[in-house]
Design an enzyme around this catalytic site. Structure first.
Site, PDB file in Angstrom:
ATOM      1  N   HIS A 254       0.973  -1.315  -0.102  1.00 20.68           N
ATOM      2  CA  HIS A 254       0.059   0.008   0.136  1.00 20.68           C
ATOM      3  C   HIS A 254       0.892   1.270  -0.128  1.00 20.68           C
ATOM      4  CE1 HIS A 254       0.376  -0.473   4.565  1.00 20.68           C
ATOM      5  NE2 HIS A 254      -0.535  -1.266   4.576  1.00 20.68           N
TER       6      HIS A 254
ATOM      7  N   ASP B 166      -6.713  -5.176   0.334  1.00 16.08           N
ATOM      8  CA  ASP B 166      -6.485  -4.756   1.960  1.00 16.08           C
ATOM      9  C   ASP B 166      -7.891  -5.114   2.392  1.00 16.08           C
ATOM     10  OD1 ASP B 166      -4.979  -4.407   4.184  1.00 16.08           O
ATOM     11  OD2 ASP B 166      -4.877  -2.254   3.896  1.00 16.08           O
TER      12      ASP B 166
ATOM     13  N   GLY C 101     -10.500   5.482  -2.853  1.00 16.79           N
ATOM     14  CA  GLY C 101     -10.810   7.034  -2.785  1.00 16.79           C
ATOM     15  C   GLY C 101     -10.651   7.641  -1.364  1.00 16.79           C
TER      16      GLY C 101
HETATM   17 ZN   LIG Z   1      -1.063  -2.361   6.143  1.00 19.18          ZN
END
Ligand SMILES: [Zn+2]
Length: 384
Positions: free
Chosen positions: A221, A277, A254
């Protein structure tokens, strides 16, 4: 339920087929067992072959591969790292086009890690939707713990090393903070074919480059829970975006990263990967769940703690692809690539998964290019 391949050859035909690289008009995919035998012009499909014709306008494309899935179908992998939990998660995500994934264990105790590895080992090779495991932590920076339990964060022990580098049929991906692990640790993992990604880290640009030289190829991420991009300390983000050899996960919901930041990131040289995730509510019905004893509430599509901090995402792959088109103005083909070809390559499975081509596993989706909704999925040649 495990998916048994349909033994009889059959075909799926579409007015538009995206193979992961280019678009084909009026094409058919011939499937034998779990694999793609050929891709031919629709008119050249053998007349005696059973053919499923997709409705006009619907595309056939490679199935999505999600390398970061904490939960789905109302269950969290950390809560009960068992084969049953994984099967529930796989089934929940499948309806959104995810044909394979890595169950992702957030920083937890050595016992929990062992159970998670065992559960995954049982399913790899049996349940085609499971490719291996993603251990997100616990070798991360306490400064960038995010929603991870700070009490679980620790440096690796020799037992951890032995457990992680043990020979496995599936892929092992470890997210770690390079500045928190001993010298040689990343190289040891990488040389045992473990995929190493930077995440939850305060690493500097130099430390990140060193980790890359030792075998780190991924970024978990990107932007979230890591040292931010700064004028004089470019950090991991700059290192990721300027290297054509690395892969970086993006949570395109978003909320996690502003669309403008993502649009800028997509001009980098690295290879983006869409990840969810995902937390238990994805493909489930609950609007709240517990993480490390804290209640996480889903509100307006966000999974957040009481203090407002994001705790994973309430995102499915089809929505991530749709957001790429609607929020980031990406062509659909690029978004599809980021959800299939790129993750397959990152995991070292690009010769088997991620594209529609002869010899590849028949993991496919039927997707409406306007609504960007998934109508059907095929896993190892079998549709649901
Ligand atoms: Zn993480």
């Amino acid at each position: 339920m495990s998916v048994e391949p349909n033994r009889h050859p059959h075909a799926v035909a579409a007015a538009c087929l995206f193979d992961g690289v280019s678009l084909h008009r009026d094409a058919g995919v011939i499937i034998e067992g779990a694999h793609i035998a050929a891709i031919v012009a629709r008119a050249e499909l053998p007349p005696d072959l059973p053919v499923r014709q997709l409705p006009n306008g619907v595309w056939l494309a490679p199935g999505f591969i999600d390398v970061q899935v904490n939960g789905g179908g109302d269950v969290l992998f950390n809560d009960a790292p068992t084969p049953q939990t994984i099967r529930t998660i796989v089934a929940a995500h499948r309806r959104f086009g995810t044909t394979s994934l890595l169950p992702t264990l957030i920083s937890d105790s050595p016992t929990k890690m062992k159970s998670a590895l065992t559960a995954v080992d049982i399913l790899v090779g049996v349940e085609p939707g499971v490719l291996g495991i993603h251990l997100e932590g616990p070798f991360i920076s306490p400064e960038k713990a995010g929603a991870h339990d700070p009490r679980a964060i620790r440096p690796p022990t020799s037992d951890d090393v032995a457990m992680i580098v043990a020979q496995r049929q599936g892929v092992t991906l470890v997210t770690l903070a390079p500045e928190e692990v001993p010298r040689g640790f990343i190289r040891k993992l990488a040389s045992a074919s473990v995929r190493v990604a930077l995440g939850h880290s305060m690493a500097s640009y130099e430390q990140t480059r060193e980790a890359m030289a030792a075998g780190l190829t991924g970024f978990t991420h990107l932007f979230n829970a890591m040292r931010p991009l700064d004028s004089r300390e470019p950090g991991p983000i700059a290192a990721a975006l300027e290297s054509p050899r690395v892969f970086y996960g993006l949570i395109v919901d978003g909320f996690h990263v502003a669309p403008a930041t993502l649009r800028l990131a997509l001009r980098g040289a690295g290879n983006p990967i869409l990840v969810t995730d995902a937390m238990p509510p994805v493909g489930g019905s609950r609007v709240a769940f517990t993480l490390n004893g804290e209640t996480i509430v889903v509100r307006d599509g966000r999974c957040a703690r009481q203090d407002g901090k994001l705790a994973g995402a309430c995102l499915d792959m089809a929505t991530a692809v749709r957001n790429c088109v609607r929020l980031l103005n990406l062509p659909l083909t690029d978004a599809l690539r980021f959800a299939s070809v790129n993750p397959a390559q990152f995991l070292g499975l690009g010769d088997r998964l991620g594209r529609l081509a002869p010899g590849m596993r028949a993991d496919m989706i039927a997707i409406d290019p306007e609504s960007i909704e998934v109508h059907h999925t095929w896993v190892a040649g079998r549709t649901n």
